[in-house]
Design an enzyme around this catalytic site. Sequence first.
Site, PDB file in Angstrom:
ATOM      1  N   GLU A  78      -4.698   2.573  -7.364  1.00 40.18           N
ATOM      2  CA  GLU A  78      -4.920   3.660  -6.413  1.00 40.18           C
ATOM      3  C   GLU A  78      -6.209   4.466  -6.620  1.00 40.18           C
ATOM      4  OE1 GLU A  78      -0.890   5.046  -7.531  1.00 40.18           O
ATOM      5  OE2 GLU A  78      -0.770   5.684  -5.451  1.00 40.18           O
ATOM      6  N   GLU A 107       7.352   1.079  -0.299  1.00 41.20           N
ATOM      7  CA  GLU A 107       8.025   1.653  -1.469  1.00 41.20           C
ATOM      8  C   GLU A 107       9.418   2.125  -1.049  1.00 41.20           C
ATOM      9  OE1 GLU A 107       5.806   4.540  -3.770  1.00 41.20           O
ATOM     10  OE2 GLU A 107       7.626   5.281  -4.751  1.00 41.20           O
ATOM     11  N   PHE A 154       0.821  -1.225   0.000  1.00 40.97           N
ATOM     12  CA  PHE A 154       0.000   0.000   0.000  1.00 40.97           C
ATOM     13  C   PHE A 154       0.850   1.268   0.000  1.00 40.97           C
ATOM     14  CE2 PHE A 154      -2.438  -3.356   2.243  1.00 40.97           C
ATOM     15  CZ  PHE A 154      -3.400  -3.554   1.259  1.00 40.97           C
ATOM     16  N   ARG A 188      -1.222   4.637  -0.925  1.00 38.83           N
ATOM     17  CA  ARG A 188      -2.240   4.566  -1.970  1.00 38.83           C
ATOM     18  C   ARG A 188      -2.887   5.928  -2.259  1.00 38.83           C
ATOM     19  NH1 ARG A 188      -6.114  -0.707  -1.708  1.00 38.83           N
ATOM     20  NH2 ARG A 188      -6.296  -1.088  -3.922  1.00 38.83           N
ATOM     21  N   ARG A 231       2.349  15.447  -6.061  1.00 40.53           N
ATOM     22  CA  ARG A 231       1.117  14.832  -6.549  1.00 40.53           C
ATOM     23  C   ARG A 231      -0.114  15.509  -5.934  1.00 40.53           C
ATOM     24  NH1 ARG A 231      -0.698  10.427  -9.708  1.00 40.53           N
ATOM     25  NH2 ARG A 231       1.276   9.391 -10.065  1.00 40.53           N
TER      26      ARG A 231
HETATM   27  N1  MTE Z   1      -3.681  -4.073  -3.479  1.00 41.76           N
HETATM   28  C1  MTE Z   1      -3.295  -4.988  -2.561  1.00 41.76           C
HETATM   29  N2  MTE Z   1      -4.037  -6.105  -2.395  1.00 41.76           N
HETATM   30  N3  MTE Z   1      -2.175  -4.805  -1.804  1.00 41.76           N
HETATM   31  C2  MTE Z   1      -1.407  -3.670  -1.924  1.00 41.76           C
HETATM   32  O1  MTE Z   1      -0.404  -3.525  -1.226  1.00 41.76           O
HETATM   33  N4  MTE Z   1      -1.105  -1.499  -3.076  1.00 41.76           N
HETATM   34  C3  MTE Z   1      -1.784  -0.415  -3.772  1.00 41.76           C
HETATM   35  C4  MTE Z   1      -2.556  -0.949  -4.978  1.00 41.76           C
HETATM   36  N5  MTE Z   1      -3.363  -2.071  -4.611  1.00 41.76           N
HETATM   37  C5  MTE Z   1      -1.805  -2.681  -2.885  1.00 41.76           C
HETATM   38  C6  MTE Z   1      -2.961  -2.951  -3.663  1.00 41.76           C
HETATM   39  C7  MTE Z   1      -0.876   0.630  -4.232  1.00 41.76           C
HETATM   40  S1  MTE Z   1      -0.401   1.840  -3.165  1.00 41.76           S
HETATM   41  C8  MTE Z   1      -0.422   0.674  -5.520  1.00 41.76           C
HETATM   42  S2  MTE Z   1       0.571   1.923  -6.071  1.00 41.76           S
HETATM   43  C9  MTE Z   1      -0.776  -0.371  -6.488  1.00 41.76           C
HETATM   44  O2  MTE Z   1      -1.607  -1.381  -5.942  1.00 41.76           O
HETATM   45  C10 MTE Z   1       0.506  -1.012  -6.985  1.00 41.76           C
HETATM   46  O3  MTE Z   1       0.268  -2.034  -7.871  1.00 41.76           O
HETATM   47  P1  MTE Z   1      -0.080  -1.787  -9.428  1.00 41.76           P
HETATM   48  O4  MTE Z   1       0.885  -0.756  -9.893  1.00 41.76           O
HETATM   49  O5  MTE Z   1       0.120  -3.112  -9.993  1.00 41.76           O
HETATM   50  O6  MTE Z   1      -1.489  -1.293  -9.453  1.00 41.76           O
HETATM   51  N1  HPA Z   2       3.660   7.527  -7.253  1.00 43.35           N
HETATM   52  C1  HPA Z   2       4.189   6.593  -6.442  1.00 43.35           C
HETATM   53  N2  HPA Z   2       5.455   6.557  -6.136  1.00 43.35           N
HETATM   54  C2  HPA Z   2       6.242   7.503  -6.645  1.00 43.35           C
HETATM   55  C3  HPA Z   2       5.755   8.484  -7.494  1.00 43.35           C
HETATM   56  C4  HPA Z   2       4.388   8.497  -7.814  1.00 43.35           C
HETATM   57  O1  HPA Z   2       3.891   9.348  -8.560  1.00 43.35           O
HETATM   58  N3  HPA Z   2       6.773   9.285  -7.839  1.00 43.35           N
HETATM   59  C5  HPA Z   2       7.846   8.785  -7.201  1.00 43.35           C
HETATM   60  N4  HPA Z   2       7.541   7.706  -6.487  1.00 43.35           N
HETATM   61 MO1  MOS Z   3       1.504   3.123  -4.208  1.00 38.05          MO
HETATM   62  S1  MOS Z   3       1.290   4.625  -2.809  1.00 38.05           S
HETATM   63  O1  MOS Z   3       2.235   4.245  -5.389  1.00 38.05           O
HETATM   64  O2  MOS Z   3       2.799   2.254  -3.589  1.00 38.05           O
END
Ligand code: MTE
Ligand code: HPA
Ligand code: MOS
Length: 776
Positions: free
Chosen positions: A730, A250, A246, A360, A328
Amino acid sequence: MHNNKTNTVRNTKLDAVSKSLKQSIKNLDSYTHVRGESLYVDDVNIRQGTFHAVVFDSPKAHGKIKHIDYSKAEALEGVERIFTYKDVPGENEIGGIIADEPLFAEDEVHFWGMPIALIVAESEFIARKARGLIEIGIEDLPVITTAKEAKAKGSFINAPRSFSLGDTEKAFADCDYVFEGETFSNGQEHLYIEAQGAYAEPMENGNIKITSSTQGPTAVQATTARVLGIAMHKIEVDVTRLGGGFGGKEDQATPWAVMAALATYHLNQSVKLILNRHDDLRMTGKRHPYESTYKIGLSKDLKILAYQTEFLQNSGAAADLSPAIAERTLFHATNSYYVPNVTTKVLSCKTNLPPNTAFRGFGGPQGMFVIESAIAKAASEIGVSARQIQEANLLDENDTFSYGQIAKKVEAKNTWHSAKNIFNSDALEQEVADFNKNNTAFKKGLSFMPITFGISFTNTPMNHARALVHIYLDGSVGISTAAVEMGQGVNTKMMQIAADVFSIPIDKIKIETTNTTRVANTSPSAASSTADLNGKATLMACNALVERLKLVASEDLNVSEKDITLKDESVFINDKPSELSWTQLISSAMLKRVALTENAHYATPEIHFDKTKEKGHPFAYHVYGTAITTVTVDCTRGTYEFDSVKIVHDYGKSMSKGIDLGQVEGALIQGIGWMTLEEIAYNDDGRLLSNALSTYKVPDIFSVPKRVEVIPVETEGNDMAILKSKAVGEPPLMYGIGAYFALQNAIKTFNSNYDLEFHAPMTPEKVLMGLYENKK
Ligand code: MTE
Ligand code: HPA
Ligand code: MOS
């Protein structure tokens, strides 16, 4: 085209039902999840002699370390060694964007929970016991816990950022209405089920392998190399999957991995470091709390002509990702609305909280909450419903965002009007009004929440990925990318892509662990872009292999390669099956010494951003949607229940309907939690009070709305999205903001003297106070 959109949505509603059985693919991790077979860091088979580590952290939020006595802890039987900043062979520095964060405190501590030392022992139990024996003396320094206080004292992370469009000052002078106010949105704990942790093992020649629960394997690798003062190639980072990230992993999965590796470096032994829940809650940063002020100006016909904000971001004690998150916030400050004159400013305020981090939405939700508050305020003052102002200002094709990007393929109005039509919002509003007329002890509230969210890392250079695809000689396939599976289903999407291009069944494809030796120099799995970036690279690699295989087939079958396609595990000539199967084709390619491995690199085209001008085209595309939320408030108790959240969401052309629906539902509930229940609390000394699940309430099954409906607005999709399937991770979190305003509307119905406050979360206590404040 737009005129037909509503019909399109209506039809696809039926399509979605009829096709879903065929098209929806389960998250392939669900099989091992339900059997308890999925592997996490804590499941690695540890090597003989592995040590266990516990972090000793600051018991004060700000102060000078006067003395520390480790002697009793060191003397405890089973304690191997205690590491501090003095044991760091390279740099004692882990800051990613700004070098302002030590791995271990040196002579000052800057937040309660700041790591000071790592205790390494034969067991975690012993290490914990030793931690209790460490004596520390700290001379107190002034503690700042709020962003406002930091601003007053000039305590900042970096220089402020500001976006502007048009001439805001002049526009305010032309407005019929101008309103000003303040808002607060609190932080949010990630509460990934798997706490932070890592396992480090010594390999030959001083090399170290780290198994980490991180969204950013390269960040872990690079930071470990920096701290140890060794080259990156000596560090291998491997990730199987995360029990949730979530955003909390990162950047903030890194220190624990680095600490374990530091101990391994010195002891030449494996070291396991997994935070328990209390340590994790105390030591890690969360979503940033924001204190903001706004000024909004409207014309008589409810057009927002001018909008101005100052966002105070509570960044915590070090930068972490705060500058990117602040940026952002500015990108999403006007949400789904076109405002011709905008001035937004954000200050990243340095406080004595743990460095707050990605969560997120990445600052977007905080920005959107402010404009929704400004609209609610304006509506209440003018005497119209917020919905009227929202509807009058929805973004349209070719409108300009404050950051200069021209809005294209806009679905803001389409999702809004589709939601109104599909869910018959007029009837819904009538129902709410009737209910409120006939009930005194219970009141209902309704809100609309449109969303517009930009897809791409806002930092343009981060938008790239690679895929390494092997076809083995038996025709099975292994794929490595930078994508980290954290529950969002990205591995399933990768498999679908390969299965689609090769036209082979899913069980012939394996997604390998995410490993820095196979795919290097990667961006974290974040920004909802993981499937887009890594999926596009996978698609490119698979397509390149297919082109090569078609050549082989054309030789074998003596036909032109143009007539050849791969279908149903066979080679087809002019759409008719030939005698050559997929496996035979692979054998033939092997005999002909054709490479069955491909490495592809994808970098998002078209995007750019100039920070000196604060203008550009930072996003590949935007995701749109509209949610309608209804709630019933028990006006005796202040408790509430969400009746329904009805959403029209822009998936583009979803490639995994079940997974994407899961993402929308999960994000929505997480957003509702942030807006209504989850209350992070620090005392004035900077100590986390909400330090356990008994004092921090997250949504459970009883907080889930009684009905959640999500209807896809299926559009032609966007070529910048993987297989035209738009990013979904997100954006839907921000539908949860609607919960705040639905509650507020219910309170207002009960208590006409309620003075609108924009102070999230709207907990039952606050609802109760609102219901009776100045009530006649
Ligand atoms: N969904 C689950 N089940 N677990 C997670 O940790 N992270 C969220 C979202 N959905 C998350 C989730 C966040 S913060 C992001 S940025 C995106 O998933 C990252 O994955 P994606 O880029 O494949 O969508
Ligand atoms: N989203 C998530 N992580 C990031 C970003 C963003 O836009 N830029 C740098 N790290
Ligand atoms: Mo999602 S907050 O960009 O890991």
